[in-house]
Design a protein around this motif. Structure first.
Motif, PDB file in Angstrom:
ATOM      1  N   ALA A  42       0.849  -1.194   0.000  1.00  6.95           N
ATOM      2  CA  ALA A  42       0.000   0.000   0.000  1.00  6.95           C
ATOM      3  C   ALA A  42       0.882   1.240   0.000  1.00  6.95           C
ATOM      4  N   GLU A  67      -2.191  -1.143  -3.089  1.00  9.50           N
ATOM      5  CA  GLU A  67      -3.341  -0.299  -2.743  1.00  9.50           C
ATOM      6  C   GLU A  67      -2.952   1.174  -2.784  1.00  9.50           C
ATOM      7  N   ARG A 111      -8.518   4.124  -2.810  1.00  9.04           N
ATOM      8  CA  ARG A 111      -9.311   3.293  -1.910  1.00  9.04           C
ATOM      9  C   ARG A 111      -9.791   4.047  -0.675  1.00  9.04           C
ATOM     10  N   THR A 274     -10.208  -0.845   2.638  1.00  6.58           N
ATOM     11  CA  THR A 274      -9.113  -1.325   1.804  1.00  6.58           C
ATOM     12  C   THR A 274      -9.238  -2.841   1.657  1.00  6.58           C
ATOM     13  N   LYS A 275      -8.417  -3.432   0.786  1.00  7.50           N
ATOM     14  CA  LYS A 275      -8.509  -4.876   0.564  1.00  7.50           C
ATOM     15  C   LYS A 275      -8.190  -5.644   1.831  1.00  7.50           C
TER      16      LYS A 275
END
Length: 320
Positions: A42, A67, A111, A274-275
């Protein structure tokens, strides 16, 4: 692969680690360096960069499978934008400027976007200003939600907790105040969360585990960094020096304790925008230091902290 890939994403606040980059080529070169390092999953970028630069960074992140997050903190601080302003006209202007950043965030497919509260002058008006901030954040979350319904995803809207008496001197602030804000906003807008920063906690004179335990239901993002509380030190306050610096509050042991506390509050299973849950380095080189070396320091300190966590777990298991 580093051992945390399945649990959380390791990030870095780009504009802190590389404050000297100004031109498009310098910015993209430093971003490229981070995206080529599989230590990171990220990256947090300054929302103030021009649209064309943000679009290019977004494309690079998509290629690298990293990310892409945006930070509005430099934008708000540099322009003294105050989302909790007592003056209605000033607060409305702040809202309009922040809505523009939300629009830009969706355009470059970020994101999450992180804000911070504004300064306050009168402690006796604190509760009134907290209500102003709640109203502002709800309006921003509603605006983001409306755009997200068309964009096909919801942008995370984060409020980072800073100090309230030492350096930035903003409203939020102490963990109980952050709790009051978050419980009111997140009840209506699940995409809202708090960003807790290990480097800011010493500046509010609070215990990290107390902060994390109190705010656990609302934490959607985490920063780790360092701070200095010695008033005689030229880097006293919120300067995010490297871990382990003389006079600093945080080294690998404090990072290890923080990771254990995050595990105890179940942060790594928290529902986030976020993921995966993100832990980002927020470190800044001193004027005479090299950015790459400060980043390398952070990576080494983090790995040392993980080793400490594993050793402590093994010792506990052996005792049981």
């Amino acid at each position: 692969m580093y051992p945390w890939h399945a649990t959380f994403h390791m990030g870095i606040v780009h504009f802190m680690a590389y404050p000297q980059v100004k031109t498009e080529n310098e910015i993209l070169e430093s971003v490229h360096k981070i995206l080529n390092d599989d230590f990171f999953q990220a990256i947090e970028v300054n929302v103030s960069y021009e649209d064309i630069i943000l679009e290019k960074i977004s494309a690079l992140c998509e290629t690298a499978d990293v990310e892409f997050l945006l930070g509005a903190q430099p934008f708000l601080l540099s322009k003294k934008i105050n989302l909790n302003a007592g003056d209605d006209e000033e607060r409305q202007q702040a809202l309009e400027l922040c809505k523009l950043q939300i629009e830009r965030s969706y355009r470059c497919r970020a994101r999450a976007l992180t804000f911070l509260s504004g300064q306050y002058d009168f402690i006796e008006k604190k509760e009134e200003l907290k209500q102003n901030l709640i109203h502002s954040l709800k309006e921003l979350c509603h605006y983001s939600q409306e755009i997200g319904n068309t964009a096909g995803y919801q942008l995370g809207i984060d409020l980072e907790i800073f100090d309230h008496t030492i350096d930035k001197k903003v409203l939020i602030g102490p963990a109980p105040d952050a709790f009051d804000i978050a419980k009111n906003v997140k009840a209506d807008y699940p995409a809202f969360s708090l960003t807790v920063d290990l480097s800011h906690i010493p500046l509010t004179f609070e215990d990290p585990y107390y902060v994390l335990k109190l705010l656990a239901p609302f934490i959607g993002h985490v920063h780790i960094g360092n701070g200095i509380l010695d008033k005689k030190n030229p880097f006293y306050g919120d300067h995010h020096p490297r871990f382990g610096i003389a006079g600093g509050c945080n080294d690998y042991q404090e990072v290890a304790n923080f990771l254990i506390a995050l595990e105890k509050i179940d942060y790594f299973h928290q529902r986030v925008m976020t993921k995966k849950p993100v832990i980002s380095f927020e470190v800044k080189p001193l004027p005479h230091e090299d950015s790459d070396l400060v980043v390398a320091n952070s990576k080494r300190k983090f790995l040392a902290a993980l080793d400490k966590v594993h050793i402590d777990h093994k010792e506990l298991e052996n005792k049981i």
